[in-house]
Motif scaffolding. Structure first.
Motif, short mmCIF file in Angstrom:
data_model
loop_
_atom_site.label_atom_id
_atom_site.label_comp_id
_atom_site.label_asym_id
_atom_site.label_seq_id
_atom_site.Cartn_x
_atom_site.Cartn_y
_atom_site.Cartn_z
N ILE A 38 100.14 3.52 96.51
CA ILE A 38 100.62 2.52 97.47
C ILE A 38 102.13 2.62 97.48
N GLU A 39 102.72 2.53 98.66
CA GLU A 39 104.18 2.56 98.74
C GLU A 39 104.67 1.30 99.42
N GLY A 40 105.95 1.03 99.23
CA GLY A 40 106.55 -0.14 99.85
C GLY A 40 106.67 -1.28 98.86
N THR A 41 107.06 -2.40 99.35
CA THR A 41 107.31 -3.58 98.53
C THR A 41 106.01 -4.23 98.10
N ARG A 42 105.92 -4.57 96.81
CA ARG A 42 104.73 -5.25 96.28
C ARG A 42 104.82 -6.75 96.46
N LEU A 43 106.02 -7.32 96.33
CA LEU A 43 106.18 -8.77 96.40
C LEU A 43 107.47 -9.10 97.12
N GLY A 124 91.17 -7.75 88.86
CA GLY A 124 90.84 -6.57 89.65
C GLY A 124 91.92 -5.53 89.44
N VAL A 125 91.52 -4.31 89.15
CA VAL A 125 92.45 -3.20 88.95
C VAL A 125 92.04 -2.08 89.90
N LEU A 126 93.02 -1.47 90.54
CA LEU A 126 92.70 -0.38 91.45
C LEU A 126 91.86 0.69 90.75
N ASN A 127 90.81 1.11 91.40
CA ASN A 127 89.85 2.05 90.83
C ASN A 127 90.46 3.37 90.38
N VAL A 128 91.59 3.75 90.94
CA VAL A 128 92.20 5.04 90.60
C VAL A 128 93.21 4.93 89.46
N THR A 147 82.84 -4.22 92.26
CA THR A 147 84.10 -3.83 92.87
C THR A 147 84.36 -4.75 94.07
N GLU A 148 85.61 -4.79 94.46
CA GLU A 148 85.99 -5.51 95.67
C GLU A 148 86.75 -4.53 96.54
N PRO A 149 86.59 -4.63 97.85
CA PRO A 149 87.26 -3.68 98.73
C PRO A 149 88.77 -3.88 98.75
N TYR A 150 89.49 -2.79 98.93
CA TYR A 150 90.93 -2.87 99.12
C TYR A 150 91.18 -3.42 100.52
N THR A 159 101.84 -0.26 101.59
CA THR A 159 101.03 0.59 102.45
C THR A 159 100.24 1.56 101.59
N PRO A 160 98.90 1.51 101.67
CA PRO A 160 98.10 2.44 100.87
C PRO A 160 98.29 3.88 101.35
N LEU A 161 98.34 4.79 100.40
CA LEU A 161 98.51 6.21 100.69
C LEU A 161 97.19 6.98 100.54
N ARG A 162 96.14 6.26 100.19
CA ARG A 162 94.82 6.87 99.99
C ARG A 162 93.79 6.03 100.73
N ASP A 163 92.67 6.65 101.06
CA ASP A 163 91.62 5.92 101.76
C ASP A 163 90.40 5.63 100.88
N ASP A 164 90.57 5.78 99.56
CA ASP A 164 89.44 5.60 98.64
C ASP A 164 89.69 4.46 97.64
#
Length: 174
Positions: A38-43, A124-128, A147-150, A159-164
């Protein structure tokens, strides 16, 4: 480890710390940044205020350096059920991450929630994020199999950089 409720005067330092810890901005990169994910500002200030206003029962806590008073850690704790609490926005200053402060902050956060009736902490922690999931597992958290969807399309948190992407749900029971 002493935890205090964040106050408005803390917001600029919190935002800087969270963005450094999650996205690698600053002099020292975190061992677990979301680079390439993920890129960009988190908060941002507006996101923080929005979350606090929408969830007045949540506790956004900070840990300060004993000498300087600087914020060196954050954690969001929110009761979601009678005895289940959600843990999020867990950060330690990247320059201090190899001093085992994360372990202390996590333990203090768990104690804070337990004192208020929590019997389970959920996150929740990103699966990757395999290394981060393993870190939590070494501290007693277990995968629930859920799991919960992103939230694709909602770029408020970057902005997510992956689609999984999805969130793996972890829990620790007391």
């Amino acid at each position: 480890m002493l935890l205090e409720h964040a106050v408005e005067a803390d917001f600029p330092a919190i935002i800087e710390l969270v963005n450094a810890a999650y996205r690698g901005h600053g002099d020292v990169e975190s061992w677990n940044i979301e680079s390439g994910i993920i890129e960009g500002t988190r908060l941002t200030d507006s996101l923080l205020r929005e979350d606090l206003a929408a969830k007045p029962h949540a506790h956004f806590l900070v840990h300060r350096d004993l000498w300087s008073g600087a914020i060196i850690g954050t954690v969001w704790l929110e009761p979601v059920d009678e005895d289940v609490w959600y843990l999020g926005l867990f950060t330690i200053d990247p320059a201090l991450q190899k001093q085992h402060l994360g372990r202390g902050l996590l333990s203090a956060a768990e104690d804070f929630a337990k004192q208020r009736g929590a019997r389970t902490i959920r996150m929740g922690v990103l699966n990757v994020r395999d290394a981060l999931i393993a870190w939590y597992e070494r501290r007693g958290y277990q995968r629930t199999g859920k799991t919960e969807p992103y939230p694709y399309g909602d770029n408020r948190f970057g902005t997510p950089l992956r689609d999984d992407l999805a969130f793996v749900i972890l829990e620790k029971h007391f």
